[in-house]
Design an enzyme around this catalytic site. Structure first.
Site, PDB file in Angstrom:
ATOM      1  N   GLU A  44       0.865  -1.188   0.000  1.00 28.39           N
ATOM      2  CA  GLU A  44       0.000   0.000   0.000  1.00 28.39           C
ATOM      3  C   GLU A  44       0.900   1.236   0.000  1.00 28.39           C
ATOM      4  O   GLU A  44       1.688   1.435   0.920  1.00 28.39           O
ATOM      5  CB  GLU A  44      -0.889  -0.005   1.258  1.00 28.39           C
ATOM      6  CG  GLU A  44      -1.621   1.299   1.511  1.00 28.39           C
ATOM      7  CD  GLU A  44      -2.107   1.435   2.947  1.00 28.39           C
ATOM      8  OE1 GLU A  44      -2.228   2.588   3.417  1.00 28.39           O
ATOM      9  OE2 GLU A  44      -2.346   0.398   3.604  1.00 28.39           O
ATOM     10  N   LYS A 133     -10.153  -2.041   8.135  1.00 29.51           N
ATOM     11  CA  LYS A 133      -8.853  -1.765   8.750  1.00 29.51           C
ATOM     12  C   LYS A 133      -9.092  -1.210  10.153  1.00 29.51           C
ATOM     13  O   LYS A 133      -9.592  -0.091  10.305  1.00 29.51           O
ATOM     14  CB  LYS A 133      -8.074  -0.742   7.904  1.00 29.51           C
ATOM     15  CG  LYS A 133      -6.714  -0.406   8.473  1.00 29.51           C
ATOM     16  CD  LYS A 133      -5.982   0.612   7.619  1.00 29.51           C
ATOM     17  CE  LYS A 133      -6.406   2.032   7.929  1.00 29.51           C
ATOM     18  NZ  LYS A 133      -5.524   3.026   7.285  1.00 29.51           N
TER      19      LYS A 133
END
Length: 214
Positions: A44, A133
């Site tokens: 990411e 998340k």
């Protein structure tokens, strides 16, 4: 081009998302090579980094299917769309923005919105999040917090981020997490600044080894 389910399955199979937050996008290719050498192929790249979209495009072009590149710190649907058009295969947000989740569903890209409380976590999941998340996990009480929230919400896929490292990552999986996001403990700014790529590779190897179970 991979389908939504293919990308999601790859995220779930790899279990580790390397979060790369740099002062410049110029070294993303070198960081990617160092992570790959250590066994991590899901990355990411945060959009707080200047030149992030261009760096994502270059990295996707260079590595192709060898890596799965996503965009992080995405705050709105417009930015999510720009990242997807640059080649990002998944989107990660620090907060729960329902319109951003809808945009990702429209484009067939997995999204991992950030959430902290049980209400936020369920809101993100009901809006269409693929994985929630849980952030900042380390400040919330670690694996015990995740386990407590999963008790009434067992259907939600959760991945903790914030304070996760090779020493505690396995405990999060034992608590029920489907994966972990690891940032500064994996790709330290000092290592990048000193171009100490072996240090990043070594830490990646440690993290991968910590999550391997016989």
């Amino acid at each position: 081009m991979s389908t939504h389910i293919e990308i999601l399955n790859r995220l779930l199979e790899n279990k580790i998302v390397a979060i790369v937050r740099l002062d410049s996008g110029e070294l993303l290719i070198e960081v990617t090579e160092a992570l790959l050498a250590g066994g991590i192929s899901v990355i990411e790249f945060t959009l707080t980094t200047p030149g992030a979209l261009k760096a994502i495009e270059q990295t996707v072009t260079q590595f192709g299917e060898r890596v799965l590149i996503g965009a992080g710190t995405v705050l709105d649907p417009e930015t999510a769309r720009a990242a997807i058009l640059a080649g990002a295969e998944f989107i990660v947000t620090p907060t729960t923005n329902v319109e951003t989740i809808k945009l990702c569903r429209r484009y067939g890209k997995p999204i991992m919105p950030g959430a902290m409380t049980p209400t936020e976590i369920l809101t993100a999941w009901e809006a269409g999040a693929d994985i929630v998340k849980v952030f900042p996990a380390g400040q919330l009480g670690g694996p015990s917090y995740l386990k407590a929230v999963l008790a009434p919400l067992p259907q939600v896929r959760m991945a903790p981020t914030g304070g996760v490292n090779a020493g505690n990552a396995a405990a999060y999986l034992d608590a029920g997490a489907v994966g972990v996001g690891v940032g500064g403990n994996l790709v330290s700014k000092d290592a990048v600044q000193n171009r100490d790529w072996p240090a990043i590779t070594q830490e990646a190897s440690r993290l991968v080894a910590a999550l391997k179970k016989d």
